[in-house]
Write a protein that holds these residues in place. Structure first.
Motif, mmCIF file in Angstrom:
data_model
loop_
_atom_site.group_PDB
_atom_site.id
_atom_site.type_symbol
_atom_site.label_atom_id
_atom_site.label_comp_id
_atom_site.label_asym_id
_atom_site.label_seq_id
_atom_site.Cartn_x
_atom_site.Cartn_y
_atom_site.Cartn_z
ATOM 1 N N THR A 84 -3.009 -2.566 -5.645
ATOM 2 C CA THR A 84 -2.205 -3.703 -6.155
ATOM 3 C C THR A 84 -0.414 -3.739 -5.594
ATOM 4 O OG1 THR A 84 -1.229 -4.892 -8.174
ATOM 5 C CG2 THR A 84 -1.343 -2.439 -8.099
ATOM 6 N N ASN A 85 0.231 -4.782 -5.565
ATOM 7 C CA ASN A 85 1.568 -4.864 -5.379
ATOM 8 C C ASN A 85 2.367 -4.906 -6.666
ATOM 9 O OD1 ASN A 85 1.329 -7.234 -5.469
ATOM 10 N ND2 ASN A 85 2.289 -7.990 -3.573
ATOM 11 N N SER A 86 3.670 -4.722 -6.529
ATOM 12 C CA SER A 86 4.361 -5.088 -7.677
ATOM 13 C C SER A 86 6.000 -5.205 -7.214
ATOM 14 C CB SER A 86 4.359 -3.610 -8.681
ATOM 15 O OG SER A 86 4.726 -2.379 -7.873
ATOM 16 N N ILE B 178 4.350 -0.012 1.650
ATOM 17 C CA ILE B 178 3.731 -1.356 2.522
ATOM 18 C C ILE B 178 2.505 -1.540 2.769
ATOM 19 C CG2 ILE B 178 4.369 -1.913 4.935
ATOM 20 C CD1 ILE B 178 7.029 -0.168 5.108
ATOM 21 N N MET B 179 1.562 -0.504 2.700
ATOM 22 C CA MET B 179 0.080 -0.912 2.963
ATOM 23 C C MET B 179 -0.378 -1.693 1.557
ATOM 24 S SD MET B 179 -3.022 2.004 3.082
ATOM 25 C CE MET B 179 -3.200 2.316 1.450
ATOM 26 N N MET B 180 0.127 -1.173 0.307
ATOM 27 C CA MET B 180 -0.096 -1.890 -0.747
ATOM 28 C C MET B 180 0.032 -3.489 -0.679
ATOM 29 S SD MET B 180 -1.699 0.214 -2.742
ATOM 30 C CE MET B 180 -2.329 0.747 -1.193
ATOM 31 N N ASP B 181 1.332 -3.740 -0.103
ATOM 32 C CA ASP B 181 1.737 -4.997 -0.081
ATOM 33 C C ASP B 181 0.966 -5.573 1.047
ATOM 34 O OD1 ASP B 181 3.737 -6.596 -1.171
ATOM 35 O OD2 ASP B 181 5.147 -6.463 0.334
ATOM 36 N N VAL B 182 0.579 -5.161 2.123
ATOM 37 C CA VAL B 182 -0.373 -5.823 3.117
ATOM 38 C C VAL B 182 -1.762 -6.288 2.424
ATOM 39 C CG1 VAL B 182 -1.463 -5.523 5.229
ATOM 40 C CG2 VAL B 182 0.886 -4.586 5.099
ATOM 41 N N PHE B 183 -2.259 -5.281 1.856
ATOM 42 C CA PHE B 183 -3.547 -5.602 1.201
ATOM 43 C C PHE B 183 -3.589 -6.435 -0.024
ATOM 44 C CE2 PHE B 183 -4.814 -2.290 4.174
ATOM 45 C CZ PHE B 183 -5.878 -2.577 4.573
ATOM 46 N N VAL C 81 0.153 -9.674 1.231
ATOM 47 C CA VAL C 81 -0.130 -10.768 2.374
ATOM 48 C C VAL C 81 -1.533 -11.428 2.321
ATOM 49 C CG1 VAL C 81 -0.107 -10.846 4.814
ATOM 50 C CG2 VAL C 81 1.692 -9.457 3.523
ATOM 51 N N LEU C 82 -2.495 -10.370 2.169
ATOM 52 C CA LEU C 82 -4.012 -10.974 2.373
ATOM 53 C C LEU C 82 -4.228 -11.965 1.469
ATOM 54 C CD1 LEU C 82 -6.638 -10.497 3.645
ATOM 55 C CD2 LEU C 82 -6.959 -8.654 2.117
ATOM 56 N N SER C 83 -3.771 -11.653 0.018
ATOM 57 C CA SER C 83 -4.422 -12.672 -0.935
ATOM 58 C C SER C 83 -3.468 -13.982 -1.167
ATOM 59 C CB SER C 83 -4.027 -11.976 -2.375
ATOM 60 O OG SER C 83 -2.675 -11.769 -2.484
ATOM 61 N N GLY C 84 -2.524 -14.110 -0.414
ATOM 62 C CA GLY C 84 -1.801 -15.514 -0.547
ATOM 63 C C GLY C 84 -0.773 -15.137 -1.795
ATOM 64 N N GLY D 285 -0.405 -9.692 -6.611
ATOM 65 C CA GLY D 285 -1.905 -9.715 -5.745
ATOM 66 C C GLY D 285 -2.326 -8.292 -5.974
ATOM 67 N N HIS D 286 -3.750 -8.477 -5.950
ATOM 68 C CA HIS D 286 -4.751 -7.230 -5.969
ATOM 69 C C HIS D 286 -5.741 -7.080 -4.865
ATOM 70 C CE1 HIS D 286 -2.913 -7.540 -9.783
ATOM 71 N NE2 HIS D 286 -3.800 -8.209 -10.644
ATOM 72 N N PHE D 287 -6.137 -5.970 -4.458
ATOM 73 C CA PHE D 287 -7.236 -5.964 -3.476
ATOM 74 C C PHE D 287 -8.105 -4.882 -4.202
ATOM 75 C CE2 PHE D 287 -9.357 -3.654 -0.318
ATOM 76 C CZ PHE D 287 -9.930 -4.596 0.580
ATOM 77 N N LEU D 288 -9.504 -5.439 -4.282
ATOM 78 C CA LEU D 288 -10.502 -4.843 -5.197
ATOM 79 C C LEU D 288 -11.906 -4.625 -4.156
ATOM 80 C CD1 LEU D 288 -10.311 -6.554 -8.525
ATOM 81 C CD2 LEU D 288 -9.008 -4.608 -7.863
ATOM 82 N N MET D 289 -12.264 -3.329 -4.008
ATOM 83 C CA MET D 289 -13.545 -3.216 -3.487
ATOM 84 C C MET D 289 -14.336 -2.142 -3.896
ATOM 85 S SD MET D 289 -14.055 -1.627 0.713
ATOM 86 C CE MET D 289 -13.229 -2.737 1.551
#
Length: 352
Positions: free
Chosen positions: A143-145, A237-242, A245-248, A268-272
């Motif tokens: 997640t970003n914050s 920065i990686m958290m922000d990318v995934f 940036v990726l989510s919109g 934004g969050h990224f879940l796998m």
């Protein structure tokens, strides 16, 4: 003298949170998710991300920068990828839907990934890892914050103290659960110290003038320090990318802070989710995870170490203890929670 610490039974706390949430317009089903996630944090000893977050969350509802009644929408992109629009509701609700769907895709196709946009803070990342483990899955949770951390070489807030989390089920031993921030300490620990009138270690943060400080109020005016210098900075920065940036969703320092009433957070969050029997039988995978656990906790200890803990093990031990003994709160923390109960006319938390 340290402040008295009454203990609250986890089931009583969960019922209380649920009533406060529904009293603020949160649908019953969503309130159940949020309440459970917050209590799971308190049970694991992650007090910075538990019930004490309720006042700030309710304030954002009153400020109309968090929509308590919105329902997230899921859009299937490919057989193994989906997008969740959080619709500015609780991050817990949007992320719960996302991980649930990621696990469903992984069960059928071996892997499932979900990007979440227009969300909010979802508390402790470990509850999402546990959700995947309960479904028999491995997981990655990003997640970003809001800005709190300088990039390495910079002096102003730009990146969030955004946790990286992952996990995997095991057989007879404890599961692997990693949940860590890219800073020396999570920002929530500074808010906790401020709330309890405590000092913080001087290696956690800098004040507004760039000096080390043990004052949590001054630390919140300054910046958090990344762990491992450029390594922690790169992870943020990686958290922000995934996640951003990726989510919109918002990124590059534009996620709104939890105490900024000017606009929605837009987290934004990224879940796998990954099925652990992709390359071998589930039994073999679990046997290998058990062996890894035994090797880690059973290895030769350094001087002064009484015990070696597996990632997530201390929190799991805390949970077992607090399920029996209750969750400790200061009286002032309970009073803060009870003020929220007064505002919506629900029963208060009782303590001796």
């Amino acid at each position: 003298m340290p402040e008295k610490m009454p203990h609250i039974k986890h089931s009583d706390l969960e019922r209380f949170i649920h009533k406060v949430l529904t009293g603020n317009g949160v649908p019953d089903k969503h309130a159940a998710i949020v309440a459970n996630c917050l209590v799971q944090a308190d049970l694991r000893g992650v007090d910075t991300h538990g019930a004490n977050r309720i006042p700030s969350y309710m304030q954002r509802i009153r400020q109309k920068v968090l929509d308590p009644s919105a329902s997230p929408e899921l859009q299937q992109i490919t057989p193994i990828a989906a997008l969740v629009d959080g619709k500015n509701t609780f991050g817990f609700v949007a992320a719960h839907l996302g991980m649930q769907h990621a696990c469903e895709m992984a069960r059928e196709f071996g892997i499932g990934l979900v990007s979440v946009k227009h969300s909010n803070h979802f508390g402790m990342s470990a509850w999402l890892v546990q959700q995947a483990i309960d479904a028999g899955m491995m997981s990655l949770v990003f997640t970003n914050s809001s800005p709190a951390l300088p990039v390495w070489g910079g002096k102003s807030k730009l990146m969030g103290v955004s946790p990286i989390a992952c996990g995997a089920p095991a057989g007879k031993e404890r599961p692997f659960i990693l949940d860590m921030a890219p800073s020396v300490a999570a920002r929530g620990k500074i808010y906790k110290a401020l709330r309890r009138g405590e000092k913080i270690p001087t290696d956690w943060a800098l004040d507004a003038e760039g000096k080390r400080t043990d004052d949590p109020a001054k630390a919140l005016e300054g910046v958090m320090l990344p762990m491992g210098g450029p390594k922690g900075s790169a992870l943020s920065i990686m958290m922000d990318v995934f996640s951003g940036v990726l989510s919109g969703s918002a990124f590059a320092g534009h996620v709104t802070g939890p105490y900024d009433p000017s606009k929605p957070a837009d987290v934004g969050h990224f879940l796998m989710a990954i099925r652990p029997d992709l390359f071998m039988s589930l039994e073999d995978f679990k046997d290998r995870m058990d062996y890894l656990y035994q090797r880690v906790v059973g290895c030769e200890k350094m001087a002064g170490a009484d015990r070696i803990y597996y990632p997530g093990e201390i929190e799991q031990i805390n949970r077992e203890k607090r399920l029996e003994e209750g969750i400790p709160f200061t009286e002032s923390e309970i009073q803060n929670l009870n003020r929220e109960a007064e505002l919506v006319g629900v029963e208060k938390l009782e303590f001796d």
